[in-house]
Design an enzyme around this catalytic site. Sequence first.
Site, short mmCIF file in Angstrom:
data_model
loop_
_atom_site.label_atom_id
_atom_site.label_comp_id
_atom_site.label_asym_id
_atom_site.label_seq_id
_atom_site.Cartn_x
_atom_site.Cartn_y
_atom_site.Cartn_z
N CYS A 107 -4.04 -1.26 -1.96
CA CYS A 107 -4.95 -0.12 -1.93
C CYS A 107 -5.72 0.04 -3.29
O CYS A 107 -5.54 -0.32 -4.08
CB CYS A 107 -3.25 0.92 -2.59
SG CYS A 107 -3.11 1.65 -3.42
N ASN A 108 -6.52 0.73 -2.68
CA ASN A 108 -8.01 0.49 -3.82
C ASN A 108 -7.36 1.27 -5.37
O ASN A 108 -7.72 1.25 -5.80
CB ASN A 108 -9.33 1.37 -3.01
CG ASN A 108 -9.70 0.23 -2.23
OD1 ASN A 108 -10.57 0.01 -3.01
ND2 ASN A 108 -9.62 0.48 -0.87
N THR A 109 -6.55 2.80 -4.68
CA THR A 109 -6.37 3.50 -5.98
C THR A 109 -5.60 2.88 -7.00
O THR A 109 -5.48 3.23 -8.47
CB THR A 109 -5.08 4.58 -4.99
OG1 THR A 109 -5.87 5.08 -4.00
CG2 THR A 109 -4.85 5.94 -6.02
N TYR B 128 -0.97 8.18 -3.01
CA TYR B 128 -1.23 8.01 -4.21
C TYR B 128 -2.53 7.97 -4.35
O TYR B 128 -2.45 8.79 -5.67
CB TYR B 128 -1.28 6.38 -4.25
CG TYR B 128 -0.09 5.77 -4.44
CD1 TYR B 128 0.68 6.33 -3.61
CD2 TYR B 128 0.03 4.31 -4.70
CE1 TYR B 128 2.58 5.47 -3.44
CE2 TYR B 128 1.04 3.61 -4.47
CZ TYR B 128 2.44 4.49 -3.79
OH TYR B 128 3.53 4.04 -3.67
N GLY B 129 -3.67 8.75 -3.53
CA GLY B 129 -4.51 8.32 -3.90
C GLY B 129 -5.42 10.55 -4.58
O GLY B 129 -5.88 10.63 -5.34
N CYS C 106 -11.27 2.67 0.56
CA CYS C 106 -9.61 2.81 0.73
C CYS C 106 -9.58 2.48 2.05
O CYS C 106 -9.80 2.65 3.20
CB CYS C 106 -9.69 4.72 0.87
SG CYS C 106 -7.94 4.88 1.99
N THR C 107 -8.25 1.64 1.61
CA THR C 107 -7.93 0.65 2.79
C THR C 107 -7.23 1.42 4.27
O THR C 107 -7.14 0.71 5.46
CB THR C 107 -6.82 -0.64 2.86
OG1 THR C 107 -5.47 0.35 1.67
CG2 THR C 107 -6.79 -1.38 1.54
N HIS C 108 -7.11 2.50 4.18
CA HIS C 108 -7.15 4.04 5.20
C HIS C 108 -8.58 4.01 6.28
O HIS C 108 -7.76 4.08 6.94
CB HIS C 108 -6.14 5.38 4.87
CG HIS C 108 -4.86 5.09 4.95
ND1 HIS C 108 -3.75 5.07 2.93
CD2 HIS C 108 -3.57 5.63 5.07
CE1 HIS C 108 -2.58 4.65 3.14
NE2 HIS C 108 -2.72 5.40 4.64
N GLU D 3 -2.94 8.41 9.37
CA GLU D 3 -0.87 8.71 9.13
C GLU D 3 -0.87 9.31 10.24
O GLU D 3 0.14 8.62 11.19
CB GLU D 3 -0.57 8.38 7.66
CG GLU D 3 -0.91 8.46 6.22
CD GLU D 3 -0.10 6.80 6.40
OE1 GLU D 3 1.23 7.52 6.91
OE2 GLU D 3 -0.65 6.21 5.33
N ASP E 196 1.11 -1.26 -0.33
CA ASP E 196 0.11 0.09 0.11
C ASP E 196 0.55 0.89 -0.15
O ASP E 196 1.84 1.26 0.08
CB ASP E 196 -0.87 -0.29 1.01
CG ASP E 196 -1.85 1.13 1.26
OD1 ASP E 196 -2.42 1.49 -0.27
OD2 ASP E 196 -1.90 2.32 2.58
N SER E 197 0.39 2.45 -0.07
CA SER E 197 1.35 3.32 -0.29
C SER E 197 1.15 4.15 1.31
O SER E 197 3.04 4.78 1.28
CB SER E 197 0.01 4.92 -0.93
OG SER E 197 -0.65 4.71 0.39
#
Length: 269
Positions: free
Chosen positions: A76-78, A45-46, A188-190, A156, A13-14
């Site tokens: 990461c969905n993006t 990334y998004g 979004c995985t965040h 984050e 992921d990012s």
Amino acid sequence: MTLSASSPVGIFDSGIGGLTVVKAIQSLLPFERIIYFGDTARVPYGSKSQVTIRKYALEDTGILMKYQPKMIIVACNTVSALALDVVEQAGRGVPVLGVLEAGAELAVEHSRNGRIGVIGTRATMASNAYPFAINAINPEVEVFTSACPLFVPLAEEGYTAHPAASMIAREYLEKLLEQGIDTLVLGCTHYPILKTMIGEIVGPEITIIDSAEAVALKARELLAENSLLNVSGVSAFPHLLVSDLPQKFKALCELFLGQEIPDVELMEV
Ligand code: DGL
């Protein structure tokens, strides 16, 4: 490349978001060795262009391929929305799973009124990949989307229950809630890091779909189909790699996973 059951599952992921997938894999498949790469030097990334996201996806896959994984999970969905083909190509035959399809399938399964909300990064929402994936399963479903770009920096920074985060979330979710949705996809995985706060805002009537849990179920299915499930009975802590600030990542991981973790390795990109 020969894939073996004892090879690791590569996940990237990012940043910290993909840990939601790591957590889901650990609880469902406790004996899998996990190698995780978080591109902390280049998160988010998004809010980047497709060209940049595809370049990052290629490099991230290259890093994981050095560990000869038996499967790559794009946590990461993006990247799943804009560059899954890049990962598949760079994976040279290693099975690749993206989070997006899994989340879309679970949402369609859960929705009773056929009105689904999806939230995610700007790039994922602009790609229309979710409406496309959902309508490919059921063209009757109405999909309402909203980009929530500030959720990634909030996650984050570990702002999981901060009043400022809640204010921003209310602003983002207000319009979606007016659409009478009964299901909300965290695209979004965040975002699962902020799930409790999001749940308080949307209320108990709306089912929240976490694509991390959905992809873990898919991973188990795919590994079993290919006789690649690790049944050693031995579990190890994931090997964590990041492209910048390993100490900050370690502290955030401990906050998020609620346990002390071994050192995080720096892997420059
Ligand atoms: N966690 C990622 C996703 O699922 C990326 C967030 C970001 O870097 O913007 O989309």
